[in-house]
Motif scaffolding. Structure first.
Motif, PDB file in Angstrom:
ATOM      1  N   LYS A  44      -3.663  16.757   2.472  1.00  0.00           N
ATOM      2  CA  LYS A  44      -2.551  17.399   1.763  1.00  0.00           C
ATOM      3  C   LYS A  44      -1.962  16.379   0.803  1.00  0.00           C
ATOM      4  CE  LYS A  44       1.074  16.160   5.096  1.00  0.00           C
ATOM      5  NZ  LYS A  44       2.219  16.660   5.890  1.00  0.00           N
ATOM      6  N   GLN A  45      -1.269  16.886  -0.206  1.00  0.00           N
ATOM      7  CA  GLN A  45      -0.649  15.986  -1.167  1.00  0.00           C
ATOM      8  C   GLN A  45       0.426  15.145  -0.495  1.00  0.00           C
ATOM      9  OE1 GLN A  45       0.897  17.903  -4.650  1.00  0.00           O
ATOM     10  NE2 GLN A  45       1.593  15.993  -5.609  1.00  0.00           N
ATOM     11  N   GLY A  46       0.378  13.830  -0.739  1.00  0.00           N
ATOM     12  CA  GLY A  46       1.381  12.926  -0.196  1.00  0.00           C
ATOM     13  C   GLY A  46       1.100  12.431   1.205  1.00  0.00           C
ATOM     14  N   LEU A  47      -0.066  12.806   1.803  1.00  0.00           N
ATOM     15  CA  LEU A  47      -0.372  12.383   3.171  1.00  0.00           C
ATOM     16  C   LEU A  47      -0.403  10.863   3.296  1.00  0.00           C
ATOM     17  CD1 LEU A  47      -1.311  12.894   6.097  1.00  0.00           C
ATOM     18  CD2 LEU A  47      -3.665  12.989   5.206  1.00  0.00           C
ATOM     19  N   LEU A  48      -1.110  10.198   2.392  1.00  0.00           N
ATOM     20  CA  LEU A  48      -1.225   8.745   2.470  1.00  0.00           C
ATOM     21  C   LEU A  48       0.118   8.057   2.260  1.00  0.00           C
ATOM     22  CD1 LEU A  48      -4.575   8.261   0.529  1.00  0.00           C
ATOM     23  CD2 LEU A  48      -4.179   7.801   2.954  1.00  0.00           C
ATOM     24  N   ALA A  49       0.942   8.607   1.372  1.00  0.00           N
ATOM     25  CA  ALA A  49       2.266   8.034   1.141  1.00  0.00           C
ATOM     26  C   ALA A  49       3.115   8.136   2.406  1.00  0.00           C
ATOM     27  CB  ALA A  49       2.949   8.754  -0.020  1.00  0.00           C
ATOM     28  N   LEU A  59       0.824  -1.199   0.000  1.00  0.00           N
ATOM     29  CA  LEU A  59       0.000   0.000   0.000  1.00  0.00           C
ATOM     30  C   LEU A  59       0.865   1.260   0.000  1.00  0.00           C
ATOM     31  CD1 LEU A  59      -2.974   0.883   0.095  1.00  0.00           C
ATOM     32  CD2 LEU A  59      -2.773   0.991   2.577  1.00  0.00           C
ATOM     33  N   SER A  60       1.959   1.227   0.750  1.00  0.00           N
ATOM     34  CA  SER A  60       2.873   2.362   0.795  1.00  0.00           C
ATOM     35  C   SER A  60       3.445   2.662  -0.588  1.00  0.00           C
ATOM     36  CB  SER A  60       4.013   2.071   1.784  1.00  0.00           C
ATOM     37  OG  SER A  60       5.025   3.045   1.698  1.00  0.00           O
ATOM     38  N   GLU A  61       3.848   1.620  -1.299  1.00  0.00           N
ATOM     39  CA  GLU A  61       4.421   1.807  -2.632  1.00  0.00           C
ATOM     40  C   GLU A  61       3.372   2.328  -3.620  1.00  0.00           C
ATOM     41  OE1 GLU A  61       6.713  -1.553  -4.017  1.00  0.00           O
ATOM     42  OE2 GLU A  61       7.225  -2.123  -1.961  1.00  0.00           O
ATOM     43  N   MET A  62       2.156   1.837  -3.511  1.00  0.00           N
ATOM     44  CA  MET A  62       1.089   2.303  -4.402  1.00  0.00           C
ATOM     45  C   MET A  62       0.820   3.795  -4.209  1.00  0.00           C
ATOM     46  SD  MET A  62      -1.495  -0.959  -3.952  1.00  0.00           S
ATOM     47  CE  MET A  62      -2.931   0.093  -4.189  1.00  0.00           C
ATOM     48  N   VAL A  96       2.044   8.389   5.644  1.00  0.00           N
ATOM     49  CA  VAL A  96       1.508   7.560   6.716  1.00  0.00           C
ATOM     50  C   VAL A  96       1.813   6.086   6.477  1.00  0.00           C
ATOM     51  CG1 VAL A  96      -0.605   6.765   7.833  1.00  0.00           C
ATOM     52  CG2 VAL A  96      -0.286   9.206   7.354  1.00  0.00           C
ATOM     53  N   THR A  97       1.542   5.612   5.273  1.00  0.00           N
ATOM     54  CA  THR A  97       1.765   4.185   4.989  1.00  0.00           C
ATOM     55  C   THR A  97       3.252   3.849   4.933  1.00  0.00           C
ATOM     56  OG1 THR A  97       1.494   4.680   2.614  1.00  0.00           O
ATOM     57  CG2 THR A  97      -0.438   3.858   3.808  1.00  0.00           C
ATOM     58  N   ARG A  98       4.099   4.827   4.581  1.00  0.00           N
ATOM     59  CA  ARG A  98       5.548   4.573   4.640  1.00  0.00           C
ATOM     60  C   ARG A  98       5.986   4.358   6.089  1.00  0.00           C
ATOM     61  NH1 ARG A  98       7.303   8.931   2.489  1.00  0.00           N
ATOM     62  NH2 ARG A  98       7.874  10.036   4.397  1.00  0.00           N
ATOM     63  N   THR A  99       5.406   5.132   7.010  1.00  0.00           N
ATOM     64  CA  THR A  99       5.721   4.951   8.428  1.00  0.00           C
ATOM     65  C   THR A  99       5.291   3.569   8.899  1.00  0.00           C
ATOM     66  OG1 THR A  99       5.431   7.330   8.809  1.00  0.00           O
ATOM     67  CG2 THR A  99       5.376   5.898  10.742  1.00  0.00           C
ATOM     68  N   PHE A 100       4.113   3.120   8.459  1.00  0.00           N
ATOM     69  CA  PHE A 100       3.674   1.760   8.785  1.00  0.00           C
ATOM     70  C   PHE A 100       4.692   0.740   8.298  1.00  0.00           C
ATOM     71  CE2 PHE A 100      -1.126   3.000   8.541  1.00  0.00           C
ATOM     72  CZ  PHE A 100      -1.024   3.582   9.792  1.00  0.00           C
ATOM     73  N   ARG A 101       5.106   0.866   7.039  1.00  0.00           N
ATOM     74  CA  ARG A 101       6.017  -0.111   6.440  1.00  0.00           C
ATOM     75  C   ARG A 101       7.365  -0.120   7.145  1.00  0.00           C
ATOM     76  NH1 ARG A 101       7.925   1.794   0.891  1.00  0.00           N
ATOM     77  NH2 ARG A 101       9.352   2.910   2.269  1.00  0.00           N
ATOM     78  N   GLU A 102       7.916   1.061   7.433  1.00  0.00           N
ATOM     79  CA  GLU A 102       9.230   1.144   8.061  1.00  0.00           C
ATOM     80  C   GLU A 102       9.235   0.566   9.469  1.00  0.00           C
ATOM     81  OE1 GLU A 102      10.042   5.286   7.765  1.00  0.00           O
ATOM     82  OE2 GLU A 102      10.801   5.155   5.703  1.00  0.00           O
ATOM     83  N   ASN A 103       8.054   0.480  10.096  1.00  0.00           N
ATOM     84  CA  ASN A 103       7.956  -0.065  11.443  1.00  0.00           C
ATOM     85  C   ASN A 103       7.380  -1.481  11.469  1.00  0.00           C
ATOM     86  OD1 ASN A 103       8.559   2.202  13.677  1.00  0.00           O
ATOM     87  ND2 ASN A 103       7.697   3.166  11.846  1.00  0.00           N
ATOM     88  N   GLY A 104       7.316  -2.106  10.315  1.00  0.00           N
ATOM     89  CA  GLY A 104       6.919  -3.513  10.247  1.00  0.00           C
ATOM     90  C   GLY A 104       5.441  -3.769  10.413  1.00  0.00           C
TER      91      GLY A 104
END
Length: 441
Positions: free
Chosen positions: A334-339, A127-130, A341-349
């Protein structure tokens, strides 16, 4: 002129005869509002009524469904999510008007958005990559829903251009979006599990019905995980009643919102017609029984077909049975909000198993169901750490997995067969008491 007037009156009569009639009663039952729907028999009519009720986030506690020749009579016992009867007159009027006009509850695609369909192999961080790709391509995600099941993922995303706020119509840009996302979805997978993407500006199918269709087309019901085999979430049985020409479908599972919609949606899209049904809930359990035939009037005719119906209904229930911690994010859009948030999820497993994205009046309201990388419950300290990084006030924990529910799964499975056997007599007692079964015998 006289003939024209006669035809006008005849057309009005035909319209009145074919318009569903809705009666809402708050006095008959002390614990629920009764919604009665009389309508001409037609494929998908039952689904449309159930869809309208569930789109309002109403809970269907009981239901009796029967077909008398060319006419349907459906009775629903409904409450709000807190278990209260419906007293808001605007909601009651909406139900009446919507069912009578067969109005679909979630046509956000008519509001100048571009619809994006995605299916592929699920994995950590997908989801983060999408969302990173969409942000990079200057796409604003206005609404979205994503489901995962049996190692597969399906998503419906509604976009607009970040700069202009208009739908994305340029064919070259659409091809670029599809190509980038397909590469992300494919990852290192083989051709057999390759991703599919589709962009449209005139998508009119109900979003959750379309998600079921995407999962069905992807044949997620054939892919069984070891975890689900050990602890079944739903038990489905299918038997033929040769004397009456019906196939009898029983579903027993934990009760939840939109359960009836998920089952009826699947039966409808598999081209089965529901002639009679009884739905009962007790505490946290749901028992559903359907008497079905093919649209041509024939019952299920082979063992392979019977097994396919069982698999598809199990999958329909499991897709929305969320695993993990429910996190709700409220943040100015805001632009990029979902990217982010989901990147933080991914980086923390953290792995996202289901999500619902919505934006209104400049505010993003997003729901994420997350587990750890192994698909198990995420550690509470890890969740708090992620909340601190994103913002404690904007990211809140709303729902945690129940230990008692997990422990009870094995006992439920042992009791299920006995429960299902009793349902056959129960539905017919209800149908005969209404006098609804005779003409279909």
């Amino acid at each position: 002129m006289a003939m024209k007037g006669y035809l006008d009156e005849y057309e009005k009569l035909v319209i009145r005869m074919n318009t569903p009639r809705v009666v809402i009663d708050n006095g008959v039952c002390s614990s629920a509002t009764i919604v009665k729907v009389d309508s001409p028999r037609g494929h998908g009519i039952l689904l449309e009524a159930v869809q309208i009720l569930t789109d309002l986030n109403l809970s269907i506690k009981k239901a009796y469904i029967s077909s008398d020749g060319r006419w349907n009579m459906d009775v629903f016992h409904v409450t709000d999510l807190n278990g209260n009867k419906l007293n808001d007159q605007s909601v009651l009027r909406y139900i009446e008007q919507s069912i009578e006009t067969v109005y679909y509850g979630e046509n956000i695609e008519a509001n100048g958005l571009t619809a994006l369909e995605l299916t592929g192999t699920d994995r950590i961080g997908l989801l983060s990559e999408m969302f990173a790709v969409l942000s990079d391509l200057n796409c604003d995600v206005v609404d979205a829903k994503l489901w995962t099941h049996n190692g597969r993922v399906a998503s419906m995303i509604y976009l607009k251009d970040c700069s202009s706020g208009s739908p994305i119509l340029d064919s070259h840009r659409i091809s670029k979006i599809e190509g980038r996302l397909k590469n992300v979805l494919n990852g290192d997978s083989d051709v057999k599990s390759a991703a599919k993407t589709c962009v449209s500006v005139d998508m009119m199918t109900h979003i959750e019905r379309r998600l079921h269709q995407l999962m069905f087309e992807d044949r997620d019901y054939e892919k069984r995980s070891k975890k689900q085999e050990r602890s079944p979430m739903v038990v489905v049985t299918v038997q033929n009643w040769a004397e009456r020409g019906y196939s009898v479908v029983n579903v027993h599972c934990r009760d939840r919102t939109k359960l009836l919609f998920d089952v009826v949606c699947t039966l409808t899209d598999m081209e089965y017609a529901v002639f009679h049904a009884t739905i009962n809930t007790s505490e946290d359990q749901a028992h559903l029984e359907f008497y079905i035939r093919h649209k041509d009037g024939s019952p299920i005719s082979s063992e392979a077909e019977r097994q396919r119906v069982i698999q598809c209904l199990e999958a329909a229930v499991e897709r929305r049975a969320s695993e993990g911690v429910r996190l709700e994010l409220r943040h100015p859009d805001k632009q990029g909000l979902l990217a982010e948030v989901t990147r933080t999820f991914r980086e923390n497993g953290l792995n996202v198993t289901r999500t619902e994205i919505s934006t209104s009046c400049g505010m993003a309201t997003n729901i994420f169901y997350v587990t750890n990388a192994n698909g198990d419950e995420a550690d509470s300290k890890l969740i708090e750490s992620v909340r601190e990084k994103i913002g404690l006030e904007c990211l809140r924990v709303k729902e945690m997995p129940s230990v008692n529910q997990r422990k009870g799964d094995g006992e439920e499975h042992q009791q299920t067969k006995a429960v299902l056997v009793s349902l056959g007599s129960m539905v017919w007692r209800n149908l005969f008491s209404f006098g609804l079964v005779k003409s279909c015998s």
